[in-house]
Design a protein around this motif. Structure first.
Motif, short mmCIF file in Angstrom:
data_model
loop_
_atom_site.label_atom_id
_atom_site.label_comp_id
_atom_site.label_asym_id
_atom_site.label_seq_id
_atom_site.Cartn_x
_atom_site.Cartn_y
_atom_site.Cartn_z
N LEU A 190 -33.04 -18.96 2.87
CA LEU A 190 -32.44 -18.89 1.54
C LEU A 190 -32.22 -20.27 0.95
CD1 LEU A 190 -31.21 -17.34 -0.81
CD2 LEU A 190 -29.05 -17.25 0.47
N GLU A 191 -31.72 -21.18 1.76
CA GLU A 191 -31.47 -22.53 1.26
C GLU A 191 -32.76 -23.19 0.79
OE1 GLU A 191 -29.03 -26.59 2.42
OE2 GLU A 191 -29.31 -25.02 3.93
N GLU A 192 -33.84 -23.00 1.55
CA GLU A 192 -35.12 -23.60 1.15
C GLU A 192 -35.66 -22.94 -0.12
OE1 GLU A 192 -39.41 -24.94 3.03
OE2 GLU A 192 -38.23 -23.39 4.06
N TRP A 193 -35.57 -21.61 -0.18
CA TRP A 193 -36.05 -20.92 -1.38
C TRP A 193 -35.25 -21.37 -2.61
CZ3 TRP A 193 -36.56 -15.06 0.28
CH2 TRP A 193 -37.51 -14.97 1.31
N ALA A 194 -33.95 -21.50 -2.44
CA ALA A 194 -33.10 -21.88 -3.57
C ALA A 194 -33.45 -23.27 -4.10
CB ALA A 194 -31.63 -21.82 -3.17
N ARG A 195 -33.93 -24.14 -3.23
CA ARG A 195 -34.30 -25.49 -3.65
C ARG A 195 -35.62 -25.52 -4.40
NH1 ARG A 195 -31.06 -29.28 -1.44
NH2 ARG A 195 -29.86 -28.72 0.43
N PHE A 196 -36.54 -24.64 -4.04
CA PHE A 196 -37.90 -24.77 -4.56
C PHE A 196 -38.36 -23.64 -5.46
CE2 PHE A 196 -37.86 -27.31 -0.63
CZ PHE A 196 -38.30 -28.52 -1.14
N ASP A 197 -37.69 -22.49 -5.44
CA ASP A 197 -38.12 -21.38 -6.27
C ASP A 197 -37.43 -21.45 -7.63
OD1 ASP A 197 -38.35 -18.69 -7.49
OD2 ASP A 197 -39.32 -18.20 -5.59
N PRO A 198 -38.17 -21.62 -8.72
CA PRO A 198 -37.54 -21.79 -10.04
C PRO A 198 -36.71 -20.59 -10.48
CG PRO A 198 -39.93 -21.49 -10.24
CD PRO A 198 -39.65 -21.70 -8.79
N ASP A 199 -37.04 -19.39 -10.00
CA ASP A 199 -36.27 -18.21 -10.40
C ASP A 199 -34.85 -18.23 -9.85
OD1 ASP A 199 -38.29 -17.02 -11.91
OD2 ASP A 199 -39.19 -16.08 -10.16
N LEU A 200 -34.61 -19.03 -8.80
CA LEU A 200 -33.28 -19.08 -8.20
C LEU A 200 -32.43 -20.24 -8.71
CD1 LEU A 200 -34.24 -18.27 -4.50
CD2 LEU A 200 -33.28 -16.71 -6.21
N HIS A 201 -33.03 -21.12 -9.49
CA HIS A 201 -32.31 -22.31 -9.94
C HIS A 201 -31.13 -21.97 -10.85
CE1 HIS A 201 -35.94 -25.19 -9.10
NE2 HIS A 201 -35.36 -24.72 -8.01
N THR A 202 -31.24 -20.90 -11.61
CA THR A 202 -30.15 -20.52 -12.52
C THR A 202 -28.88 -20.20 -11.75
OG1 THR A 202 -31.71 -19.64 -14.13
CG2 THR A 202 -29.43 -18.92 -14.32
N THR A 203 -29.02 -19.52 -10.64
CA THR A 203 -27.85 -19.16 -9.83
C THR A 203 -27.32 -20.37 -9.08
OG1 THR A 203 -28.74 -16.93 -9.54
CG2 THR A 203 -26.97 -17.61 -8.04
N GLY A 204 -28.22 -21.17 -8.49
CA GLY A 204 -27.81 -22.39 -7.79
C GLY A 204 -27.62 -22.16 -6.30
N ILE A 205 -27.85 -23.23 -5.54
CA ILE A 205 -27.79 -23.13 -4.07
C ILE A 205 -26.40 -22.75 -3.60
CG2 ILE A 205 -27.97 -24.43 -1.92
CD1 ILE A 205 -30.19 -26.07 -3.15
N ASP A 206 -25.37 -23.45 -4.08
CA ASP A 206 -24.02 -23.20 -3.56
C ASP A 206 -23.59 -21.76 -3.77
OD1 ASP A 206 -23.88 -25.83 -2.79
OD2 ASP A 206 -22.70 -26.49 -4.51
N THR A 207 -23.86 -21.23 -4.96
CA THR A 207 -23.47 -19.85 -5.25
C THR A 207 -24.24 -18.87 -4.38
OG1 THR A 207 -22.90 -20.39 -7.53
CG2 THR A 207 -23.35 -18.08 -7.05
N LEU A 208 -25.53 -19.08 -4.25
CA LEU A 208 -26.34 -18.19 -3.42
C LEU A 208 -25.89 -18.19 -1.97
CD1 LEU A 208 -29.87 -18.96 -4.89
CD2 LEU A 208 -28.75 -16.72 -4.91
N MET A 209 -25.58 -19.38 -1.44
CA MET A 209 -25.17 -19.46 -0.04
C MET A 209 -23.81 -18.78 0.17
SD MET A 209 -27.84 -20.78 1.16
CE MET A 209 -27.31 -20.84 2.88
N LYS A 210 -22.90 -18.90 -0.80
CA LYS A 210 -21.61 -18.22 -0.70
C LYS A 210 -21.80 -16.71 -0.75
CE LYS A 210 -18.79 -21.94 -2.67
NZ LYS A 210 -18.00 -22.39 -3.86
N GLN A 211 -22.68 -16.25 -1.63
CA GLN A 211 -22.94 -14.82 -1.73
C GLN A 211 -23.53 -14.28 -0.43
OE1 GLN A 211 -25.48 -14.73 -5.18
NE2 GLN A 211 -23.76 -14.76 -6.63
N PHE A 212 -24.44 -15.05 0.16
CA PHE A 212 -25.04 -14.61 1.42
C PHE A 212 -24.02 -14.62 2.54
CE2 PHE A 212 -28.05 -15.53 5.10
CZ PHE A 212 -28.40 -14.20 5.25
N SER A 213 -23.18 -15.63 2.56
CA SER A 213 -22.16 -15.74 3.61
C SER A 213 -21.26 -14.51 3.64
CB SER A 213 -21.33 -17.01 3.40
OG SER A 213 -20.33 -17.13 4.39
N SER A 214 -20.98 -13.95 2.48
CA SER A 214 -20.05 -12.81 2.42
C SER A 214 -20.64 -11.54 3.03
CB SER A 214 -19.65 -12.54 0.96
OG SER A 214 -20.75 -12.07 0.21
N VAL A 215 -21.97 -11.47 3.14
CA VAL A 215 -22.61 -10.27 3.69
C VAL A 215 -23.48 -10.59 4.89
CG1 VAL A 215 -22.61 -9.06 1.48
CG2 VAL A 215 -24.58 -10.48 2.09
#
Length: 237
Positions: A190-215
């Motif tokens: 997820l961290e790698e995808w968030a850095r390089f996939d443009p579709d994930l840039h709007t959400t941002g790495i920190d937010t995505l990692m927090k969301q994943f951590s919760s589940v």
């Protein structure tokens, strides 16, 4: 004789994830062909199972490489080879089986939809009886990263559905499965995808990692169980 699996990558950063962890733990052999690096499309019939991973391409692409990949999947399906397709891999399998790949009614990206609701998939009646989901719940939180979906043909069976893109898990024949969502996801991926996939840039790495951590704990257990179930269906595990 030892069993060996063929894993096909469509882009280097989309690897087998949790599936790779299961294979390594059980000491199951596998070969990886990274088509995005110019590696040739292998003969799937030289292996005991085929896994096709995700990527930014479309199964509707007219490129020679995509035609070769769909032909590879067709040969595997015709031979009854156990198959697992993830995201683009599902779409390749569906195309090879005579289904259609179309634009999603709503593009699905990340852990939450455009209305702020968590992405979930729910097993159909057929899915609840399928060995792919043995000893698993009927509802799952999932991570999505796709703008296309599949229309099933008569040879396909819907096993799990979603709110916006209905066809989330499909069985093609007896031992071939396609997953639109990413049950193989790990934190490193997820961290790698968030850095390089443009579709994930709007959400941002920190937010995505927090969301994943919760589940993460439940998500990981589900993914490991599902991948193990597939290997049992393939008579490899």
């Amino acid at each position: 004789m030892n069993k060996q699996i063929l894993i096909v990558k469509n882009i280097t950063r989309e690897g087998p994830g949790l599936l790779g962890q299961v294979l390594d733990r059980q000491q199951i052999g596998y070969a990886i062909a990274d088509l995005s690096q110019g590696e040739p499309v292998p003969d799937p019939l030289q292996f005991d199972a085929l896994i096709i991973l995700g990527g930014p391409q479309s199964a509707n692409d007219k490129s020679p490489l995509m035609r070769q990949e769909i032909d590879m999947a067709y040969r595997a399906l015709q031979a009854g080879l156990p198959c697992l397709g993830i995201c683009l891999g599902l779409q390749v399998l569906a195309k090879a089986a005579g289904g259609r790949v179309i634009a999603c009614p709503v593009k699905e990206t990340g852990f939450f939809d455009h209305e702020g609701n968590p992405f979930r998939v729910i097993l159909t009646g057929e899915g609840s009886r399928d060995p792919l989901f043995k000893n698993l719940n009927e509802r799952f939180r999932v991570f999505q990263l796709h703008g296309e979906t599949v229309e099933t043909s008569g040879s396909m069976m819907l096993l799990a559905s979603g709110k916006h893109c209905r066809n989330q898990v499909v069985r093609v024949g007896a031992r071939a499965y396609g997953l639109q969502c990413h049950f193989e996801l790990t934190a490193v991926m997820l961290e790698e995808w968030a850095r390089f996939d443009p579709d994930l840039h709007t959400t941002g790495i920190d937010t995505l990692m927090k969301q994943f951590s919760s589940v993460r704990e439940e998500y990981t257990q589900t993914g490991l169980s599902l991948m193990t179930n597939f290997l049992k269906i393939a008579e490899i595990a």
